[in-house]
Design a protein around this motif. Structure first.
Motif, mmCIF file in Angstrom:
data_model
loop_
_atom_site.group_PDB
_atom_site.id
_atom_site.type_symbol
_atom_site.label_atom_id
_atom_site.label_comp_id
_atom_site.label_asym_id
_atom_site.label_seq_id
_atom_site.Cartn_x
_atom_site.Cartn_y
_atom_site.Cartn_z
ATOM 1 N N LEU A 112 -28.117 28.380 12.787
ATOM 2 C CA LEU A 112 -28.684 27.076 12.465
ATOM 3 C C LEU A 112 -27.588 26.059 12.163
ATOM 4 O O LEU A 112 -27.639 24.913 12.633
ATOM 5 N N LEU B 123 -33.543 32.365 13.242
ATOM 6 C CA LEU B 123 -33.484 31.596 12.004
ATOM 7 C C LEU B 123 -32.242 31.931 11.180
ATOM 8 O O LEU B 123 -32.160 31.558 10.016
ATOM 9 N N ILE C 277 -36.934 21.880 9.432
ATOM 10 C CA ILE C 277 -35.864 22.878 9.353
ATOM 11 C C ILE C 277 -35.868 23.563 7.993
ATOM 12 O O ILE C 277 -35.714 24.788 7.889
ATOM 13 N N VAL D 91 -38.377 25.734 13.004
ATOM 14 C CA VAL D 91 -37.330 25.224 13.903
ATOM 15 C C VAL D 91 -37.867 24.929 15.296
ATOM 16 O O VAL D 91 -37.378 24.037 15.991
ATOM 17 N N TYR E 39 -37.663 32.497 17.731
ATOM 18 C CA TYR E 39 -36.617 31.575 17.311
ATOM 19 C C TYR E 39 -35.691 32.286 16.341
ATOM 20 O O TYR E 39 -36.132 33.033 15.468
#
Length: 207
Positions: free
Chosen positions: A69, A64, A129, A134, A62
């Motif tokens: 985001l 980040l 979050i 996430v 993922y």
């Protein structure tokens, strides 16, 4: 008046009472439009995270990065705001056509039933979050959204309950396979809404 006529009349009265206690102004076509918006949002989110040259498939990582985001949050907010606006406008138009008010005791009860699961899911996702988890956000939102639909189904179409259960199932699958989060998101908020909207439109709105 024989027994058959009495039973028929009782059935009609029961049907009228049931309809009067249900919020029937939800537009099936709005479900289709909201589903299409969700699919567009899912596609945008995928390209933001993985890029236009990425090969579609399972993701075990993922991104980040804060910029990514923020972009995902903006996409989600835009889709949510536009979807709610579309839903309210079309529900108001349907209610007006039927000579009814969109804001009544039944709609208030429906919103109250949805509020607790939705707010809980939203706050839970914000916490995830903030902690950098996430990968669980997609499954969390699907599950809590499904719970809110199941709770609200008492006050509207019975198909809403089925939609809610399917959203929960997809949320659990997304939890088991977090690398497919965007796919499950597209299926839950996109495809299922389109199918639900078409069914409601055909069953309750087409004449």
């Amino acid at each position: 008046m024989d027994q058959k006529d009495i039973l028929k009349e009782i059935g009609q009265i029961r049907s009228m009472m049931e309809k009067s206690s249900k919020f029937m102004s939800i537009s099936g076509l709005s479900g289709v439009l909201i589903g299409c918006l969700a699919l567009l949002g899912s596609a945008a989110a995928y390209f933001v995270v993985y890029g236009t040259k990425s090969v579609f498939g399972y993701r075990d990582y993922y991104v980040l990065d804060e910029q990514v985001l923020y972009k995902l949050i903006i996409i989600a907010i835009l889709v949510l705001v536009i979807s709610v606006t579309v839903g309210v406008i079309m529900a108001r138009a349907k209610a007006k056509k039927a000579g009814q008010s969109i804001w009544n005791p039944t709609s208030k009860a429906l919103l109250k039933a949805m509020a607790i699961p939705l707010l809980t899911g939203g706050l839970f996702s914000i916490i995830l979050i903030s902690k950098g988890v996430v990968g669980l956000v997609a499954s969390t939102l699907l599950i809590f959204y499904g719970l809110s639909l199941a709770a609200a189904s008492v006050f509207t179409f019975r198909e809403v309950r089925v939609l809610g259960i399917l959203e929960i199932v997809l949320g659990l699958l997304a939890l088991a396979f977090p690398g497919y989060g965007v796919v499950f998101w597209a299926l839950g908020f996109g495809v299922l809404h389109i199918v639900y909207g078409l069914i409601v439109h055909k069953k309750y709105e087409r004449k």
